[in-house]
Every structure is written in C-alpha cells, then in structure tokens.
Scaffold this motif. Structure first.
Motif, PDB file in Angstrom:
ATOM      1  N   ARG A   1       0.810  -1.225   0.000  1.00 25.42           N
ATOM      2  CA  ARG A   1       0.000   0.000   0.000  1.00 25.42           C
ATOM      3  C   ARG A   1       0.841   1.272   0.000  1.00 25.42           C
ATOM      4  NH1 ARG A   1      -3.491  -1.164   4.960  1.00 25.42           N
ATOM      5  NH2 ARG A   1      -3.138   1.050   5.193  1.00 25.42           N
ATOM      6  N   LEU A   2       2.151   1.205   0.155  1.00 26.22           N
ATOM      7  CA  LEU A   2       3.003   2.395   0.226  1.00 26.22           C
ATOM      8  C   LEU A   2       2.970   3.224  -1.064  1.00 26.22           C
ATOM      9  CD1 LEU A   2       4.910   4.074   1.925  1.00 26.22           C
ATOM     10  CD2 LEU A   2       6.791   2.687   1.069  1.00 26.22           C
ATOM     11  N   PRO A   3       3.056   2.630  -2.261  1.00 28.93           N
ATOM     12  CA  PRO A   3       2.991   3.467  -3.477  1.00 28.93           C
ATOM     13  C   PRO A   3       1.652   4.207  -3.604  1.00 28.93           C
ATOM     14  CG  PRO A   3       3.883   1.314  -4.020  1.00 28.93           C
ATOM     15  CD  PRO A   3       3.402   1.248  -2.604  1.00 28.93           C
ATOM     16  N   GLN A   4       0.559   3.543  -3.221  1.00 28.68           N
ATOM     17  CA  GLN A   4      -0.749   4.202  -3.292  1.00 28.68           C
ATOM     18  C   GLN A   4      -0.834   5.349  -2.293  1.00 28.68           C
ATOM     19  OE1 GLN A   4      -3.135   0.843  -2.446  1.00 28.68           O
ATOM     20  NE2 GLN A   4      -3.089   0.036  -4.539  1.00 28.68           N
ATOM     21  N   ALA A   5      -0.298   5.161  -1.090  1.00 30.45           N
ATOM     22  CA  ALA A   5      -0.323   6.208  -0.075  1.00 30.45           C
ATOM     23  C   ALA A   5       0.538   7.398  -0.503  1.00 30.45           C
ATOM     24  CB  ALA A   5       0.158   5.658   1.267  1.00 30.45           C
TER      25      ALA A   5
ATOM     26  N   SER B   1       1.227   8.263  -3.596  1.00 26.26           N
ATOM     27  CA  SER B   1       0.515   8.913  -4.688  1.00 26.26           C
ATOM     28  C   SER B   1      -0.607   9.799  -4.160  1.00 26.26           C
ATOM     29  CB  SER B   1      -0.040   7.860  -5.639  1.00 26.26           C
ATOM     30  OG  SER B   1      -0.871   8.445  -6.590  1.00 26.26           O
ATOM     31  N   GLN B   2      -1.364   9.301  -3.195  1.00 23.12           N
ATOM     32  CA  GLN B   2      -2.460  10.072  -2.603  1.00 23.12           C
ATOM     33  C   GLN B   2      -1.917  11.303  -1.878  1.00 23.12           C
ATOM     34  OE1 GLN B   2      -5.610   9.512  -3.157  1.00 23.12           O
ATOM     35  NE2 GLN B   2      -6.219  11.285  -1.945  1.00 23.12           N
ATOM     36  N   ALA B   3      -0.796  11.173  -1.172  1.00 21.45           N
ATOM     37  CA  ALA B   3      -0.193  12.306  -0.476  1.00 21.45           C
ATOM     38  C   ALA B   3       0.267  13.365  -1.480  1.00 21.45           C
ATOM     39  CB  ALA B   3       0.971  11.842   0.388  1.00 21.45           C
ATOM     40  N   GLY B   4       0.851  12.933  -2.588  1.00 20.36           N
ATOM     41  CA  GLY B   4       1.273  13.870  -3.625  1.00 20.36           C
ATOM     42  C   GLY B   4       0.107  14.624  -4.229  1.00 20.36           C
ATOM     43  N   LYS B   5      -1.004  13.911  -4.507  1.00 24.92           N
ATOM     44  CA  LYS B   5      -2.200  14.564  -5.058  1.00 24.92           C
ATOM     45  C   LYS B   5      -2.773  15.573  -4.068  1.00 24.92           C
ATOM     46  CE  LYS B   5      -3.598  10.694  -7.962  1.00 24.92           C
ATOM     47  NZ  LYS B   5      -4.555   9.601  -8.167  1.00 24.92           N
ATOM     48  N   THR B   6      -2.792  15.199  -2.800  1.00 22.01           N
ATOM     49  CA  THR B   6      -3.321  16.105  -1.781  1.00 22.01           C
ATOM     50  C   THR B   6      -2.463  17.360  -1.677  1.00 22.01           C
ATOM     51  OG1 THR B   6      -4.185  14.214  -0.536  1.00 22.01           O
ATOM     52  CG2 THR B   6      -3.965  16.288   0.651  1.00 22.01           C
TER      53      THR B   6
END
Length: 122
Positions: free
Chosen positions: A24-28, A30-35
């Motif tokens: 789940r680290l790459p998804q997290a 990616s989500q942090a970057g989008k935020t």
C-alpha cells in the motif's frame, strides 16, 4: 529538502514501510502527492482571487507581508537602513567613535569619591 538529512529521510521511509506495508506504500505516496498538489493549487487560487478582488492598486500585494516579522522588516528596518546609508554618518565616522577607548569626562569621580547628594532629586 525541508531541513532533513539522509538519516531522517531513511527513518521516515522505514516507518512508512512498517505502517503502510510494501503493497500500500505506493498508493499512499501517490495520494499524499495529489493532496499536496491540490492544497498548493487552492492556495494559489485564493491568492490570485484576493489580488483580483483588491484591484490594480494592490497588484504587488504579497500576503506574506502581513506576517508581523516581515511587516516590521519591510516598513521599519528598511527605512532605518536607508536613512543610515543616506546620512553623512555612514560615510565619515567621528574620531571619538573609532577610538578604542572613550575619553574620560571632565567631572568624573576618582576612586573612592562619593557622588554629590541632591535632596530634591530623590
């Protein structure tokens, strides 16, 4: 980068791996970057809306100038520096100011002398 050294960055990566796991680290991330991207875009839009709402007189307005530290530096200290740079004192110092010691005043007390007492001053 944000005042972090390589040791701190490595520790953060290890903690992130332990918390999120390798799946789940790459998804997290990616989500942090989008935020973060969305927050920056919202801040830039708010700044642009504020400038357009204030009108052409305030095109050079910077919200960071509202910070008290920046306000004092910009409006008070810059004026003092300009006054100092434009005065004759900055070009020529008086000889007494550059001397390694200050001359003794004429009415200085000697060692062990008692200063005069003024009853009206107390």
């Amino acid at each position: 980068m944000f005042g972090l050294g390589w040791a701190e960055i490595g520790a953060l990566i290890v903690i992130a791996l332990l918390v999120f796991g390798p799946e789940r680290l790459p998804q997290a991330a990616s989500q942090a970057g989008k935020t973060l991207r969305n927050l920056r875009r919202m801040a830039n839009n708010a700044r642009d809306d504020l400038r357009s709402g204030l009108g052409p007189e305030f095109q050079n307005f910077d919200p960071a100038d509202l910070n008290p530290r920046n306000f004092v530096r910009k409006h008070l200290l810059d004026d003092l520096e300009d006054d100092w740079n434009n005065s004759d004192r900055s070009r020529e110092l008086e000889p007494a100011a550059t001397a390694p010691y200050a001359p003794e005043p004429e009415n200085a007390l000697g060692y062990g002398e008692i200063p005069p007492y003024d009853a009206e001053a107390t």
